[in-house]
Design a protein around this motif. Sequence first.
Motif, PDB file in Angstrom:
ATOM      1  N   ALA A   1       0.751  -1.350   0.106  1.00 47.98           N
ATOM      2  CA  ALA A   1      -0.061  -0.500  -0.636  1.00 47.98           C
ATOM      3  C   ALA A   1       0.935   1.542  -0.189  1.00 47.98           C
ATOM      4  CB  ALA A   1      -1.042   0.209   1.451  1.00 47.98           C
ATOM      5  N   VAL A   2       1.323   1.759  -1.022  1.00 46.27           N
ATOM      6  CA  VAL A   2       2.409   2.770  -1.007  1.00 46.27           C
ATOM      7  C   VAL A   2       1.786   3.132  -2.529  1.00 46.27           C
ATOM      8  CG1 VAL A   2       4.178   1.916  -0.065  1.00 46.27           C
ATOM      9  CG2 VAL A   2       3.569   1.217  -3.484  1.00 46.27           C
ATOM     10  N   ASP A   3       2.018   4.717  -2.512  1.00 49.66           N
ATOM     11  CA  ASP A   3       1.601   5.309  -3.697  1.00 49.66           C
ATOM     12  C   ASP A   3       2.428   4.674  -5.152  1.00 49.66           C
ATOM     13  OD1 ASP A   3       0.791   7.047  -2.208  1.00 49.66           O
ATOM     14  OD2 ASP A   3       2.688   8.862  -2.134  1.00 49.66           O
ATOM     15  N   ALA A   4       3.186   4.320  -5.368  1.00 48.63           N
ATOM     16  CA  ALA A   4       3.935   3.904  -6.283  1.00 48.63           C
ATOM     17  C   ALA A   4       4.334   2.745  -6.438  1.00 48.63           C
ATOM     18  CB  ALA A   4       4.842   4.709  -7.171  1.00 48.63           C
ATOM     19  N   ILE A   5       4.585   1.323  -7.195  1.00 44.83           N
ATOM     20  CA  ILE A   5       5.536  -0.096  -6.959  1.00 44.83           C
ATOM     21  C   ILE A   5       5.868   0.039  -8.359  1.00 44.83           C
ATOM     22  CG2 ILE A   5       3.466  -1.453  -5.896  1.00 44.83           C
ATOM     23  CD1 ILE A   5       3.386  -3.203  -7.953  1.00 44.83           C
ATOM     24  N   ALA A   6       7.231  -0.098  -8.352  1.00 40.99           N
ATOM     25  CA  ALA A   6       8.331  -0.604  -9.942  1.00 40.99           C
ATOM     26  C   ALA A   6       8.235  -2.001 -10.370  1.00 40.99           C
ATOM     27  CB  ALA A   6       9.830  -0.041  -8.906  1.00 40.99           C
ATOM     28  N   ASN A   7       7.748  -2.245 -11.665  1.00 44.33           N
ATOM     29  CA  ASN A   7       8.267  -3.403 -11.702  1.00 44.33           C
ATOM     30  C   ASN A   7       9.003  -3.905 -12.631  1.00 44.33           C
ATOM     31  OD1 ASN A   7       6.651  -5.847 -13.568  1.00 44.33           O
ATOM     32  ND2 ASN A   7       5.669  -5.040 -14.821  1.00 44.33           N
ATOM     33  N   ALA A   8      10.312  -4.800 -12.802  1.00 41.96           N
ATOM     34  CA  ALA A   8      10.158  -5.972 -13.017  1.00 41.96           C
ATOM     35  C   ALA A   8       9.970  -6.285 -14.695  1.00 41.96           C
ATOM     36  CB  ALA A   8      11.271  -6.932 -12.838  1.00 41.96           C
ATOM     37  N   ALA A   9       9.871  -4.978 -15.556  1.00 36.25           N
ATOM     38  CA  ALA A   9       9.094  -5.560 -17.228  1.00 36.25           C
ATOM     39  C   ALA A   9       9.998  -5.544 -18.061  1.00 36.25           C
ATOM     40  CB  ALA A   9       8.297  -4.182 -17.560  1.00 36.25           C
ATOM     41  N   ASN A  10       9.884  -6.200 -19.388  1.00 36.58           N
ATOM     42  CA  ASN A  10      10.605  -6.478 -20.173  1.00 36.58           C
ATOM     43  C   ASN A  10      10.203  -5.047 -21.906  1.00 36.58           C
ATOM     44  OD1 ASN A  10       8.177  -6.795 -21.616  1.00 36.58           O
ATOM     45  ND2 ASN A  10       8.460  -9.235 -20.345  1.00 36.58           N
ATOM     46  N   GLU A  11      11.166  -5.144 -22.755  1.00 34.83           N
ATOM     47  CA  GLU A  11      11.253  -4.362 -23.430  1.00 34.83           C
ATOM     48  C   GLU A  11      10.346  -3.720 -24.116  1.00 34.83           C
ATOM     49  OE1 GLU A  11      14.040  -4.251 -26.093  1.00 34.83           O
ATOM     50  OE2 GLU A  11      15.630  -3.000 -25.028  1.00 34.83           O
ATOM     51  N   ALA A  12       9.034  -4.887 -24.395  1.00 32.47           N
ATOM     52  CA  ALA A  12       7.942  -4.960 -24.894  1.00 32.47           C
ATOM     53  C   ALA A  12       6.862  -4.778 -24.256  1.00 32.47           C
ATOM     54  CB  ALA A  12       7.986  -5.834 -25.277  1.00 32.47           C
ATOM     55  N   LEU A  13       7.127  -4.073 -22.780  1.00 25.59           N
ATOM     56  CA  LEU A  13       6.104  -4.340 -21.585  1.00 25.59           C
ATOM     57  C   LEU A  13       4.636  -4.561 -22.212  1.00 25.59           C
ATOM     58  CD1 LEU A  13       6.873  -0.480 -22.099  1.00 25.59           C
ATOM     59  CD2 LEU A  13       7.092  -1.409 -20.108  1.00 25.59           C
ATOM     60  N   ARG A  14       4.629  -6.024 -22.497  1.00 29.92           N
ATOM     61  CA  ARG A  14       3.497  -6.872 -22.712  1.00 29.92           C
ATOM     62  C   ARG A  14       3.546  -7.703 -21.580  1.00 29.92           C
ATOM     63  NH1 ARG A  14       3.298  -2.994 -24.723  1.00 29.92           N
ATOM     64  NH2 ARG A  14       2.389  -2.565 -26.913  1.00 29.92           N
ATOM     65  N   GLY A  15       3.896  -7.607 -20.487  1.00 37.11           N
ATOM     66  CA  GLY A  15       3.604  -8.337 -19.173  1.00 37.11           C
ATOM     67  C   GLY A  15       4.866  -9.979 -19.346  1.00 37.11           C
ATOM     68  N   GLY A  16       5.175 -10.692 -18.740  1.00 36.27           N
ATOM     69  CA  GLY A  16       5.895 -11.989 -18.759  1.00 36.27           C
ATOM     70  C   GLY A  16       5.495 -13.013 -17.040  1.00 36.27           C
ATOM     71  N   GLY A  17       6.941 -13.200 -17.328  1.00 36.42           N
ATOM     72  CA  GLY A  17       6.880 -14.443 -16.113  1.00 36.42           C
ATOM     73  C   GLY A  17       7.406 -13.023 -14.675  1.00 36.42           C
ATOM     74  N   GLY A  18       7.784 -14.251 -13.458  1.00 31.19           N
ATOM     75  CA  GLY A  18       7.891 -14.027 -12.805  1.00 31.19           C
ATOM     76  C   GLY A  18       7.655 -12.340 -11.736  1.00 31.19           C
ATOM     77  N   VAL A  19       8.548 -11.717 -11.676  1.00 31.91           N
ATOM     78  CA  VAL A  19       7.222  -9.909 -10.493  1.00 31.91           C
ATOM     79  C   VAL A  19       6.432  -9.465 -11.626  1.00 31.91           C
ATOM     80  CG1 VAL A  19       8.656  -8.238 -11.056  1.00 31.91           C
ATOM     81  CG2 VAL A  19       7.456  -8.330  -9.135  1.00 31.91           C
ATOM     82  N   ASP A  20       6.546  -9.427 -13.157  1.00 28.18           N
ATOM     83  CA  ASP A  20       5.531  -8.763 -13.732  1.00 28.18           C
ATOM     84  C   ASP A  20       4.047  -9.385 -14.063  1.00 28.18           C
ATOM     85  OD1 ASP A  20       4.872  -7.115 -16.135  1.00 28.18           O
ATOM     86  OD2 ASP A  20       6.784  -7.932 -17.851  1.00 28.18           O
ATOM     87  N   GLY A  21       4.458 -11.167 -14.424  1.00 24.65           N
ATOM     88  CA  GLY A  21       3.337 -11.850 -14.089  1.00 24.65           C
ATOM     89  C   GLY A  21       2.198 -11.638 -13.528  1.00 24.65           C
ATOM     90  N   ALA A  22       3.143 -11.365 -11.606  1.00 23.98           N
ATOM     91  CA  ALA A  22       2.100 -11.168 -10.642  1.00 23.98           C
ATOM     92  C   ALA A  22       1.722  -9.840 -10.585  1.00 23.98           C
ATOM     93  CB  ALA A  22       2.919 -11.332  -9.093  1.00 23.98           C
ATOM     94  N   ILE A  23       2.579  -8.454 -10.996  1.00 20.86           N
ATOM     95  CA  ILE A  23       1.537  -7.555 -11.249  1.00 20.86           C
ATOM     96  C   ILE A  23       0.583  -7.179 -12.302  1.00 20.86           C
ATOM     97  CG2 ILE A  23       2.312  -5.227 -11.299  1.00 20.86           C
ATOM     98  CD1 ILE A  23       4.882  -5.192 -10.018  1.00 20.86           C
TER      99      ILE A  23
END
Length: 180
Positions: free
Chosen positions: A23-45
Motif C-alpha cells: 500500500a504505497v503510492d507507486a510500485i516498480a515492476n521488473a518489465a521487459n522491453e515489449a511491456l506486454r507482461g511476462g513471468g516473475g514479478v511482472d506476471g504477478a503485477i
Amino acid sequence: MTVAITLAGGRLELVRGDITQQAVDAIANAANEALRGGGGVDGAIHRAAGPRLLEELRKRFPDGTPTGTAVATEGYDLPARWVLHAVGPVWRGGAHAEEELLVGAYRSCLRLADELGARSVAFPAISMGIYGYPPPDGARVAVRTVAEHLRGTTQITLARFVLFSEETYDLFTDALTGIA
Ligand code: ADP
C-alpha cells in the motif's frame, strides 16, 4: 522483518514480501522491453492489477520502452496508485553496460515517481531473477542508486525494497549495511 535507514528526509526500508500487496503510492515492476507482461514479478503485477494494465500499456506504449528506462501507468486493482514499469538489463557477462542500465532503470522510476508526486515507492530486485544479474552486485547497485536519490532533491519520503526470498533479503541487508 524490516530493516531501515534514514537518509536526508527519506527512509529506505527492506522488507520481505510480495510487491503486489504494498500500500504505497507507486510500485516498480521488473518489465521487459515489449511491456506486454511476462513471468516473475511482472506476471504477478499484471494478475493483481487486472487486464486494464495491459490495455493501457498497449495503447500508450505500442513500441515498448528501451532497457534502462521506465514508463508509468495506473495501478488499477492494486493497492498502489501507479506502476512504474522499469526494464533492467539481461546479464550478458558484465561488459555490456549492465550496471549503467540497471542504474538507469531505478533512476527512471525515481524520476517518474517525483513527476507524479508519489511520496512512497516500492521496488522489487530488478534484473535479479530471470535476467540473471549477479545477486550481490545487483543488490549493491539497487541500494546505492535509491539512497543517492533520497539524499538529493526529492519528494519521496519512503523507498521500500520488497524482497521475495530470504536470500535476496539478506543480500540487500548486506548492501544497506555497506552504505549506512
Ligand atoms: P527480471 O526479469 O528483471 O530478472 P524477475 O521477475 O524474474 O525479473 O525477478 C526479479 C525479482 O523479483 C526476483 O528476485 C524475484 O524473486 C522477485 N519476485 C518475483 N515475484 C515477486 C513478487 N510478487 N514480489 C516481489 N518480488 C518478486
